[in-house]
Scaffold this active site. Sequence first.
Site, mmCIF file in Angstrom:
data_model
loop_
_atom_site.group_PDB
_atom_site.id
_atom_site.type_symbol
_atom_site.label_atom_id
_atom_site.label_comp_id
_atom_site.label_asym_id
_atom_site.label_seq_id
_atom_site.Cartn_x
_atom_site.Cartn_y
_atom_site.Cartn_z
ATOM 1 C CB SER A 204 -1.206 -0.077 1.200
ATOM 2 O OG SER A 204 -0.309 0.051 2.493
ATOM 3 C CG HIS B 288 -0.989 -5.469 4.284
ATOM 4 N ND1 HIS B 288 -0.400 -4.674 5.408
ATOM 5 C CD2 HIS B 288 -0.335 -4.891 3.304
ATOM 6 C CE1 HIS B 288 0.225 -3.776 4.974
ATOM 7 N NE2 HIS B 288 0.252 -3.888 3.661
ATOM 8 C CD GLU C 41 -0.381 -2.041 8.945
ATOM 9 O OE1 GLU C 41 0.314 -1.586 9.987
ATOM 10 O OE2 GLU C 41 0.224 -1.954 7.740
ATOM 11 C CD GLU D 139 2.390 -5.154 7.963
ATOM 12 O OE1 GLU D 139 1.684 -4.996 9.154
ATOM 13 O OE2 GLU D 139 2.578 -4.271 7.083
ATOM 14 C CG ASP E 108 -1.508 1.952 8.574
ATOM 15 O OD1 ASP E 108 -2.377 2.857 8.036
ATOM 16 O OD2 ASP E 108 -0.388 1.452 7.711
ATOM 17 C CD GLU F 66 0.820 4.053 9.696
ATOM 18 O OE1 GLU F 66 0.737 3.104 11.075
ATOM 19 O OE2 GLU F 66 1.117 3.329 8.728
ATOM 20 C CG ASP G 198 2.833 4.947 5.895
ATOM 21 O OD1 ASP G 198 3.833 5.316 5.278
ATOM 22 O OD2 ASP G 198 2.374 3.740 5.630
ATOM 23 C CE LYS H 122 5.512 1.878 5.691
ATOM 24 N NZ LYS H 122 4.216 2.088 4.974
ATOM 25 C CG HIS I 103 7.058 -3.687 9.443
ATOM 26 N ND1 HIS I 103 6.488 -5.218 9.668
ATOM 27 C CD2 HIS I 103 5.999 -3.175 9.337
ATOM 28 C CE1 HIS I 103 5.130 -4.909 10.075
ATOM 29 N NE2 HIS I 103 5.016 -3.803 9.875
ATOM 30 C CE LYS J 144 2.116 0.229 11.214
ATOM 31 N NZ LYS J 144 1.945 0.587 9.809
HETATM 32 C C1 PEP Z 1 1.892 0.408 5.953
HETATM 33 O O1 PEP Z 1 0.925 0.939 5.180
HETATM 34 O O2 PEP Z 1 2.154 0.985 6.962
HETATM 35 C C2 PEP Z 1 2.442 -0.578 5.456
HETATM 36 C C3 PEP Z 1 3.542 -1.114 6.169
HETATM 37 O O3 PEP Z 1 2.269 -1.216 4.197
HETATM 38 P P1 PEP Z 1 3.053 -1.461 2.746
HETATM 39 O O4 PEP Z 1 4.559 -2.009 3.573
HETATM 40 O O5 PEP Z 1 2.072 -2.559 2.339
HETATM 41 O O6 PEP Z 1 3.098 -0.210 2.017
HETATM 42 MG MG MG Z 2 0.777 2.597 6.963
#
Ligand code: PEP
Ligand code: MG
Length: 415
Positions: A44, A151, A161, A204, A234, A279, A305, A330, A358, A381
């Site tokens: 995502s 996911h 999430e 996850e 999330d 989130e 995010d 990230k 992650h 996370k």
């Molecule tokens: C997220 O949206 O926080 C996430 C971990 O998703 P992705 O790694 O699939 O983008």
């Molecule tokens: Mg996210």
Amino acid sequence: MNQSFEITDADASLIFDSRGSETIEVELWSEKTSARVAAPSGKSRGSNEAVPFPPRGVVEAVELFERELKRRLVGFDPVDQRGLDMVLKEVDGTSNFSRIGGNLSYAVSAAAALLAAKLTDTPLWKYISNLSGIKPSFPLPLGNVLGGGAHAAEGAPDIQEFLVFPAKPSTAEDAFRTNIEVHRRLGRVLIQSVGGYGGGKSDEGGYAPPIEDKTALKYVAEAARGLDVGLGLDVAASTLYNPQTKTYVYRNRGVQRTTREQFNFIQELVESYKLSYVEDPFEETDFESYSELCRAFPSLLVCGDDLVVTRKELVRKAAERRSVRAVILKPNQVGCITDTVEAAVEAERHGIVRVVSHRSGETCDAFLSHLAVGLGGRFIKAGVVGGERVAKANEILRIWRKHRSELAIKEVASA
Ligand code: PEP
Ligand code: MG
């Protein structure tokens, strides 16, 4: 006088992630030692993220590495992180790594940091803390115990999430144990309560039962009862948003929500389940709704995010508009360590909590754990169970055991 070092050889190879998808790892050598880092992959993704791979995928990234990048790296001093990241940008030549791929650039950049840490005899987390100038800290684990959205398969919740974190752990082990205990209890509750559900999981490692969002939250709250645990979500709302109809489409339930209805829905969830963390509750361009949510809940950790995608300028924009109290970091969203550090520094400057995260497609690489400590992350996370998730937890434990006197556990009061 600063000692100088040199990369003597470099390699990039195709490997597989936890979903079985192809990704890339990079190994750099010096005369004395070597360092290897693997890149994860998201599903995502925000539209302002670095493009993870070139058009022909990992194979093309490896070809580009061999043809254009390797000779620029050999002979370079890995301690010059900024200079090395400039080389990556120059070879790529785009603003979002769309030519060589953000995953290749991230893996090279992180491997250089790891090599430099080894060569200077500095723990990696400390090396990163020195790069950023941010005081290191022990990050609380923010773990996904139930998953849906992009996911999970059809029928699972639309929210991506359902997260928990230990609010006041007395030790690092207890912090992780608490999330694992909630995950275990939740498995038992769901298998007993949801007809026909056998315990299937999301990408996850959270459970992915065929239930709707509020029911999922109810079971998570039930599993957490009696433990000092904060609850979070999330929503990954950009994956739900249809810009044509300007609605959030909860397709597993056949429900559409306007922005106002989405706001009211999130508000109701925060109030009913005493959420501490939310989130991406709105799509990635709607800074105003984020700000409104912050105003409505003065202590809620509203986290961006897809909204900020680890980019300094977007973190600044979110800070200036008071849209967030936390941001996800990230590193492969932005494609190099220098830019990740800059985003973290920008957040720190505005008093914004860092959540080092992650991706849904992971490897057992544990660079992330050092990044979380070195960037003063309030949270890491990284899921709760599964080899690629506990790899991060176990590395945090190793750091904690060796360096606990230098790392304080910060309490995060649950709402
Ligand atoms: C997220 O949206 O926080 C996430 C971990 O998703 P992705 O790694 O699939 O983008
Ligand atoms: Mg996210």
